[in-house]
Design an enzyme around this catalytic site. Structure first.
Site, short mmCIF file in Angstrom:
data_model
loop_
_atom_site.label_atom_id
_atom_site.label_comp_id
_atom_site.label_asym_id
_atom_site.label_seq_id
_atom_site.Cartn_x
_atom_site.Cartn_y
_atom_site.Cartn_z
N GLU A 241 12.21 7.94 -9.90
CA GLU A 241 13.22 8.49 -8.73
C GLU A 241 14.66 8.54 -9.28
O GLU A 241 15.32 9.74 -9.24
CB GLU A 241 13.20 7.83 -7.58
N GLU B 18 4.07 3.33 -4.25
CA GLU B 18 4.45 3.11 -2.95
C GLU B 18 3.51 2.99 -1.94
O GLU B 18 3.25 2.02 -1.43
CB GLU B 18 5.63 3.69 -2.41
#
Length: 273
Positions: A127, A147
């Site tokens: 990210e 995640e």
């Protein structure tokens, strides 16, 4: 590229170094594979703010000390922090977010950022590089947006930028499987812009930053923000800015300097005014 590694505290830190108009921003917790703690997120926000607020700085280079960019969040530390009401800063390119990290306000970064990644680059690492403007990857990278394997949703920009860069199918492939992929796949998906031999990623990123820093800084920022506006608001919104922004640039001191440099056949000396 020769760079000294400052000794970090146990909770890690973000180390900064100024080299001319470039701010080196280093993720510094190599003993824990640069696992992120709340203190590191606060310091990253402060480094981005410094980059934007210092008129002598034109480009940032985000890199990491040690063999790995980051293994992601230090989950035990972050989980305890969240239970107490805190939230980790998402890696969406903003300077300050959220408010309860101890740095007030919210502002988008305007100056360009080049990222250099190596080794393990998991979760928030992806990210962060997607939030940068240009990313150089070592050829030994291991990427994973994992995640969902921890019953977490990626919330630092991956659900937005993966599809933006690579299309919905490719984004879903990596977001929903938590699989691991390499530098060649990251390049295919437009997650990174260059792949170089391991150990050369920071030097290559710095060379790109130097090239950007040599350009007219007002035009660099205007161009960057126009591209982002086109992505977020559509081409028509970006087109509406063409005339007023161009007028501001043309009437700047740097525009006159660019003409003088052309006539005098010398490199321009831009000041950002």
């Amino acid at each position: 590229m020769d760079i000294q590694t400052p000794t970090p505290p146990a909770e890690g830190c973000i180390s900064t170094e100024v080299r001319g108009p470039i701010l080196l921003i280093g993720i510094n917790r190599p003993a824990k594979r640069n696992g992120w703690t709340p203190a590191m997120f606060r310091q990253l926000a402060e480094a981005y703010t410094r980059l934007d607020d210092d008129p002598d700085l034109r480009v940032g280079v985000l890199h990491a000390f040690g063999d790995h960019f980051t293994a992601g969040l230090d989950l035990p530390v972050i989980s305890e922090f969240v239970k107490k009401g805190g939230v980790a800063i998402p890696a969406d390119g903003t300077l300050v977010e959220p408010h309860n990290m101890g740095v007030p306000g919210y502002r988008r970064r305007t100056k360009p950022l080049v990222a250099a990644v190596q080794g393990i680059c998991f979760t928030v690492g992806i990210e962060l590089m997607l939030a940068a403007d240009i990313t150089v990857a070592a050829d030994n990278c291991r990427f994973s947006q994992l995640e969902v394997a921890r019953n977490i949703m990626a919330s630092g920009g991956a659900t937005l930028r993966m599809a933006e860069r690579a299309g919905m199918g490719n984004a879903m492939l990596h977001l929903l499987t938590a699989d691991e992929f390499d530098s060649a796949e990251a390049y295919r998906l437009n997650f990174v812009q260059k792949v170089v031999p391991a150990g050369e990623q920071l030097g290559a990123a710095f060379a790109i930053a130097e090239r950007i820093a040599a350009q007219a800084p007002l035009a660099v920022v205007a161009t960057r923000l126009n591209v982002i506006k086109a992505i977020e608001q559509g081409p028509l919104a970006a087109i509406e800015d063409f005339k007023p922004v161009q007028q501001q640039l043309i009437h700047s001191e740097d525009a006159a300097e660019g003409v003088r440099a052309f006539i005098e056949k010398r490199p321009p000396r831009f000041t950002g005014r």
